[in-house]
Motif scaffolding. Sequence first.
Motif, mmCIF file in Angstrom:
data_model
loop_
_atom_site.group_PDB
_atom_site.id
_atom_site.type_symbol
_atom_site.label_atom_id
_atom_site.label_comp_id
_atom_site.label_asym_id
_atom_site.label_seq_id
_atom_site.Cartn_x
_atom_site.Cartn_y
_atom_site.Cartn_z
ATOM 1 N N ARG A 197 0.740 -1.177 0.090
ATOM 2 C CA ARG A 197 -0.056 -0.211 -0.007
ATOM 3 C C ARG A 197 0.857 1.219 0.074
ATOM 4 O O ARG A 197 0.566 2.186 -0.441
ATOM 5 C CB ARG A 197 -0.841 -0.113 1.385
ATOM 6 N N ALA A 198 1.902 1.195 0.690
ATOM 7 C CA ALA A 198 2.722 2.437 0.634
ATOM 8 C C ALA A 198 3.361 2.784 -0.621
ATOM 9 O O ALA A 198 3.396 3.979 -1.077
ATOM 10 C CB ALA A 198 3.905 2.301 1.675
ATOM 11 N N ASP B 220 2.116 1.673 -3.545
ATOM 12 C CA ASP B 220 1.049 2.270 -4.202
ATOM 13 C C ASP B 220 0.527 3.576 -4.218
ATOM 14 O O ASP B 220 0.648 4.436 -5.119
ATOM 15 C CB ASP B 220 -0.134 1.321 -3.851
ATOM 16 N N GLU B 221 0.602 4.218 -2.843
ATOM 17 C CA GLU B 221 0.513 5.542 -2.620
ATOM 18 C C GLU B 221 1.422 6.452 -3.388
ATOM 19 O O GLU B 221 1.063 7.472 -3.780
ATOM 20 C CB GLU B 221 0.153 5.884 -1.039
ATOM 21 N N SER C 209 1.012 9.087 -6.287
ATOM 22 C CA SER C 209 1.452 10.593 -6.166
ATOM 23 C C SER C 209 2.734 11.103 -7.086
ATOM 24 O O SER C 209 2.668 12.318 -7.072
ATOM 25 C CB SER C 209 1.874 10.599 -4.607
ATOM 26 N N PRO D 213 2.557 3.040 4.713
ATOM 27 C CA PRO D 213 1.188 3.497 4.415
ATOM 28 C C PRO D 213 0.657 4.470 5.172
ATOM 29 O O PRO D 213 0.989 4.457 6.318
ATOM 30 C CB PRO D 213 0.409 2.179 4.201
ATOM 31 N N ARG D 214 -0.506 5.180 4.416
ATOM 32 C CA ARG D 214 -1.226 6.199 5.486
ATOM 33 C C ARG D 214 -1.994 5.283 6.226
ATOM 34 O O ARG D 214 -2.269 4.260 6.110
ATOM 35 C CB ARG D 214 -1.818 7.152 4.392
ATOM 36 N N LYS E 208 -8.141 6.359 6.601
ATOM 37 C CA LYS E 208 -8.907 7.745 6.434
ATOM 38 C C LYS E 208 -10.182 7.785 7.185
ATOM 39 O O LYS E 208 -10.652 8.566 7.656
ATOM 40 C CB LYS E 208 -9.070 8.159 5.088
ATOM 41 N N GLU F 134 -12.161 2.679 0.513
ATOM 42 C CA GLU F 134 -10.902 2.561 -0.176
ATOM 43 C C GLU F 134 -9.977 1.625 0.202
ATOM 44 O O GLU F 134 -10.037 1.199 1.513
ATOM 45 C CB GLU F 134 -10.361 3.952 -0.033
ATOM 46 N N GLY G 155 -6.981 0.264 2.170
ATOM 47 C CA GLY G 155 -6.336 0.891 3.496
ATOM 48 C C GLY G 155 -7.346 1.390 4.289
ATOM 49 O O GLY G 155 -6.955 1.326 5.524
#
Lengths: 342, 242
Positions: B33-34, B36-37, B41, B85-86, B89, B207, B209
Motif C-alpha cells: 500500500r505504501a 501504491d500511494e 502521487s 502506508p497512510r 482515513k 478505499e 487501506g
Amino acid sequence: MTALRILAAGPGVTLQDGGRHGYLRFGVTAAGPMDRLAFATANAAAGAKRNATAIEVSLGGLELAADAAVSLAVAGGAFRIELAGRPLPSAAVATLEPGQKLAIRPGDAGAWCYVAVAGRIDVPNMLGSTATHTRSGLGGISGRALAAGDVLPFAEPRTIEPKLATLDAHWLARAGTTIRVVLGPQDDYFTKAAIAAFLAGPWTLSARSDRMAYLLEGERLAHAKGFNIVSDGIAFGAIQVPGDGQPVVLMADRQPTGGYPKIANVIGADLGKIAQLRPGTQISFAAVTIEEAVAARRAEALALERPIPREPLMRTEFPSEFLLGLNLVDGVIADDAADEGA
Amino acid sequence: MTVPYPRYLDAGEAALVVEFGETADPAVNAQVRALDEAILSLTLEGVRETVPTYRSLMIHYDPLLLARKNLVAAIEQIEAAHPKPREPKALWMLPCCYAPEFAEDLFRIAELTKLKPERVVALHSGATYRVYMYGFAPGFCYLGGVPDALKISRREKVRPPHPANAVLLGGGLTLVSTFAMPTGWYVIGRTPERMFAPTRAPIFLVEIGDALKFEPVDAATFAALDARAAAGEIVAKRKPLR
C-alpha cells in the motif's frame, strides 16, 4: 436521432470501446477489444476516435441496417462481408443507404471482426467506458451481448469518400501460429523441463475459449512448487497454469487478480494474433526479451501513424472481369497508388 | 532460502509486478500500500494504473512512454525512503445480519472453530478490519484482521452461489461480496450495503487501506436498510479518522 438496427447477431457480439481503465484496483475488468489493432484500424478507417465504441463481431456473425446513410469501416479476421448482397473485402469501408443490409459472417480465418462507424454509437458510459463486460453486466446495452432487434442510437452520422473502398490493412494478416511471450512473473514455479515443454507445445485452442480466457489443451505441465499462489495482478495475455497443468491465456474479459502461477505473458504485439486464432488451431510459444517485446509493440504502433491506404470499389452491378476489360479499375488503382507515393 | 525483496517481476512488457513477499502478511501488505500511494502521487508519465494485492503491486505501464529501467529506478528511489502506508482515513461501520437465513454457513463455521455461533458472531463483529484489496468482481472486497479463532481454511469444494452482498469467511480473510456467485468461502452473514453501485457516488464505498467493522443488525433492520440501499442510499456509517 438515427440508429443502427441489429437484424441478427450470433452469440458473443458486443459493443466495445478502448476498455474500462482505472478500476482494476476495485475489481473491475477492463474488457475492451480482443484484437486492439484491428479495432483501432476500423476506427481509424471510419474517421472515428481511436477508442470510439465499435461493434465486435464474433464467429456468430452479424447483420445490421441503418436508418440514415452512414459509412462503416470493417476490419479484423478474414470475415465474409456483404453489403446489400454484394461481397466486399474483409477490410473495407462500406456506406449503407437506409434499409440496406450489411452482413458479416466468418470466413477463411480469424475469430473477431470490428465494425466502426463514421459518427458515434451513443450508448451510456459506465465507469467511463461503453465496453461490454457481460459477466459483471457493465457497458454496451444493459451489460449484455447484442441481439436481433437491438437499436443502437447513432449520433452525427456521416458518409465518407470513397463510399466503398477496400482497406490495405496488411498488418492484420499475421502469419504463423507461434506466439511470442515474455516468461514470468511466476516461471520459477515451473521446472526447466516444464518451461521447455510449454514453449514447444503444440497446444490446441479449446472450443470452450471465450473473451475471458483461451484454454489450451496438450501435454500436462508439471509445477515445481505447487499451483496455489497468493492472488496477484493479471495482465492481458497472462498465461496461468492451474492444477490440471493445462495453460489458460487470460484475455480482454479477464479478472484483474488471480491465484494461479503465471508461466508467461503474451507480448502486446501478439495479443491480437492469438485472439484471432480459432478453436482447434495448434500453437506454440517463443520466449523473447522485454526489449524485443517493446520493439514489436513500437513497430505495431507505427501501422496506424499514417492514413490507411484505401482503393475505391466501383459501385456497379457489372462483374469485375468486365470492368477490368474496360480498364476502369486499373486507372483508379493507378491514381490511388500515386497518392500513396506522395 | 532468503529472497531479497522487493522482487521486480515482468508480466509482459507492459506490466511490472513489485513483490514484497510470498504470503498474505499484514506487514507485507503495508509495504504494498505504501508503494501504491507513493507511485500514484508521482504521476509518472506512462503509468496507466496500479493494482495492489496482498503481497505485490502490479503496475500497468506503457513501455513506449516509460522504459522499464526508469520505472524500476523510480520505485527504488521510493523504497530507499522506507515509506509507510497512510493511516486509515475512515472507519466504516457496515451493518451485517447474522440471522440464520442470512448466515447460511454459521453453524458449519461454529463446528470448525469449536465455538458457539453467538461467539463466532461476537468475534467477527468485534474485530476491526483493514481493506487489503479488491478482486474477483467489481467491489468484491478482501479484508484482513480476522481474529485467530476464526481463521479457518477455505472450503475443499465450491458451494452453490451465495446471494449478492454476502459476507464471507475463510483462508484467514473475511470478504464482502457484490454479486451472487459460487464460492470457496463460507457465508457468515449479509450486509444490506452495496460495496459497488455504478450509478451512485461514490461508486465503490471503501478505499484500499480503510478500516471497517461489522455492526450486527436483526432481520427486520436488515430489510429496512436493504430497501434504503436499493434506492441508492449509503447505509453504512463512515467515521473519519483524520
